[in-house]
Design a protein around this motif. Structure first.
Motif, PDB file in Angstrom:
ATOM      1  N   UNK A 278       4.628  19.416 -28.429  1.00  0.00           N
ATOM      2  CA  UNK A 278       3.390  18.841 -28.087  1.00  0.00           C
ATOM      3  C   UNK A 278       2.094  19.647 -27.962  1.00  0.00           C
TER       4      UNK A 278
ATOM      5  N   UNK B 208       7.056  11.255 -34.309  1.00  0.00           N
ATOM      6  CA  UNK B 208       5.570  11.719 -34.540  1.00  0.00           C
ATOM      7  C   UNK B 208       4.636  11.004 -33.572  1.00  0.00           C
ATOM      8  N   UNK B 209       4.976  10.658 -32.402  1.00  0.00           N
ATOM      9  CA  UNK B 209       4.144  10.468 -31.231  1.00  0.00           C
ATOM     10  C   UNK B 209       3.594  11.778 -30.937  1.00  0.00           C
ATOM     11  N   UNK B 210       2.159  11.710 -30.663  1.00  0.00           N
ATOM     12  CA  UNK B 210       1.361  12.910 -30.258  1.00  0.00           C
ATOM     13  C   UNK B 210       1.989  14.122 -29.391  1.00  0.00           C
TER      14      UNK B 210
ATOM     15  N   UNK C 181       1.595  17.086 -31.660  1.00  0.00           N
ATOM     16  CA  UNK C 181       0.184  17.365 -31.981  1.00  0.00           C
ATOM     17  C   UNK C 181       0.173  18.748 -31.746  1.00  0.00           C
TER      18      UNK C 181
END
Lengths: 305, 305
Positions: free
Chosen positions: B38, B63-65, B69
């Motif tokens: 993350x 691929x969730x932030x 990210x």
């Protein structure tokens, strides 16, 4: 009204503990602008209690990670916070694809309108304007396509000189707006009273120029002439001028030279390389060329009256 | 050798001051694996003095932030630190495009070999193997394609029972490896000595299962049966079971139920929703269903012997 600048991050390259990449929060004429958005910017906004829901316009200078890698996270957080108002992002061509691909892959498109304004011109452009403020790009010289940004208050209306106005009984309240707009007043007897005799100059406008990242690039001077405050990157000290040239960055001396030649009122320097432990050296170097220099510092708010 | 897990971030959704999104650093049989990344992970690696240059394999669950990210920033930082060794990234299909587009737009392709292993199977897969360790995917049930990961030591060679070996003068040092490999020994008179009489069982293998993000999904139980440690997300408490179902997350009770039914040795819970101020409530809830539960905590290292 003052120009208020909060520094969220002022270090170059990689984020480190207590050294965040570039981001600034600018308050000008009731606008809340975010300038650049390195990784961790959203946490910095929270850390310094910046009311970040007020941000409606984000300006990205260039697509190097230390200026943009925090943007997708901030955009996603706005979504999780149920933002409804428009968000405008101004940045180099490619920024839309960069962000939307990530939102698509994470299946988390925003519910609020997210509007991209992609930049590609090498000439200065007016990119935002309303009745109070203008924002222009300042093309810079860096390793990738980069713009600085010039934020300018618009000249307000003229102020009534009430002593002079009261001397003329014929002038009524309904005439005031014409006077503020600069029109002369014609008495019933045909005599013209010049506007200048009835009004005072409007408050001087304030302006802020953000110039990062860039090599020493005197071409920007005409555009930033006499701004209230200039932020200019100073990645290196003069001892690494050669490295600054190669990497298309600036030294503290070069930033101060730009400030001096542009006759700006205040210079803020930042984007410090991690190789220097003592930031005061940047201040000392810059001040010997331009006295009104201050160091950017994370969490610090500068008010330019 | 121990299994060592350092929690870098254990909160869900948006990063906040002192609440980082998911990332873990796993040390197993001299491998240094990063799991999820993350925003802000690279700063957490520095904050907790994790030797992150040793990371050669990064596993991204989805691929969730809040799980990915921070990856592009870490990859870029490795470049700035002049990394030369290969970096392998395992994650859902799309991750390569997500990262390479950003590197292309920032004109900062890595100088070191960056290798993507994109995942799309809905069945468990062996995705990494060497002589000491195996890594398998654990397909999970979330709003987007998601895998957990099972890290398993391989069974080592048998250990010599030196007292038994010394009883047989005919056994020489050059025979030891055959014994470790499980072979019987045949004396010159033709008598066979069973391997079990000369050797001891190898050290039991340790294993770690990372399962986040996921709804309550008992289908994973056969795959994680009796692991040394299970990390299972517990975004909500039981009072929000309905919300967990809708968002495809789990409650602390559900995480503990999985642990109990899989007969794991230790359960670590994390991915806490920001709505709960008191994390101890998660522990209390989980412990009433599975005693050996511990709370993930940022900066904490758990050693499983």
């Amino acid at each position: 009204m003052s120009l208020k600048l909060t520094v969220l991050g002022c270090h170059s390259a990689t984020p480190r503990v207590n050294a965040n990449p570039t981001s600034q929060f600018l308050e000008i004429k009731n606008h809340h602008f975010l300038i650049d958005c390195g990784e961790g910017t959203q946490v910095q906004l929270r850390r310094y209690n910046v009311k970040f829901s007020k941000i409606k316009h984000i300006f990205i200078s260039h697509l190097h990670g230390d200026h943009v890698f925090g943007l997708v996270g901030l955009i996603s957080t706005f979504r999780l916070l149920n933002r409804e108002s428009e968000l405008h992002v101004y940045g180099p061509k490619g920024i839309k694809e960069m962000i939307t691909l990530q939102l698509k892959l994470s299946n988390s498109w925003t519910h609020y309108p997210l509007l991209f304004h992609e930049l590609s011109s090498k000439e200065p452009e007016l990119i935002f304007e309303d009745e109070k403020v203008e924002v222009h790009t300042i093309p810079l010289d860096h390793r990738v396509y980069t713009n600085g940004f010039l934020f300018k208050e618009k000249l307000g209306e003229r102020k009534l000189n009430m002593n002079a106005v009261f001397n003329h009984k014929e002038i009524e309240i309904c005439d005031y707006q014409n006077l503020k707009n600069g029109r002369d007043f014609i008495l019933k007897n045909g005599t013209t009273i010049k506007n200048k005799e009835l009004t005072l100059d409007p408050s001087p406008v304030k302006s802020y120029a953000f110039c990062s990242d860039t090599s020493y690039f005197p071409e920007i001077i005409p555009q930033i002439k006499q701004v209230t405050a200039l932020y200019h990157e100073a990645t290196f000290l003069n001892d690494k001028e050669n490295l600054a040239t190669i990497t298309k960055h600036s030294t503290a001396k070069q930033a101060a030279t730009i400030a001096q030649n542009a006759e700006v009122k205040n210079l803020v320097i930042g984007h410090f390389s991690g190789r220097y432990k003592n930031k005061e050296l940047f201040l000392t170097e810059a001040k010997s060329f331009f006295k009104n220099t201050i160091l950017a510092e994370e969490g610090k708010t500068f008010v330019f009256e």
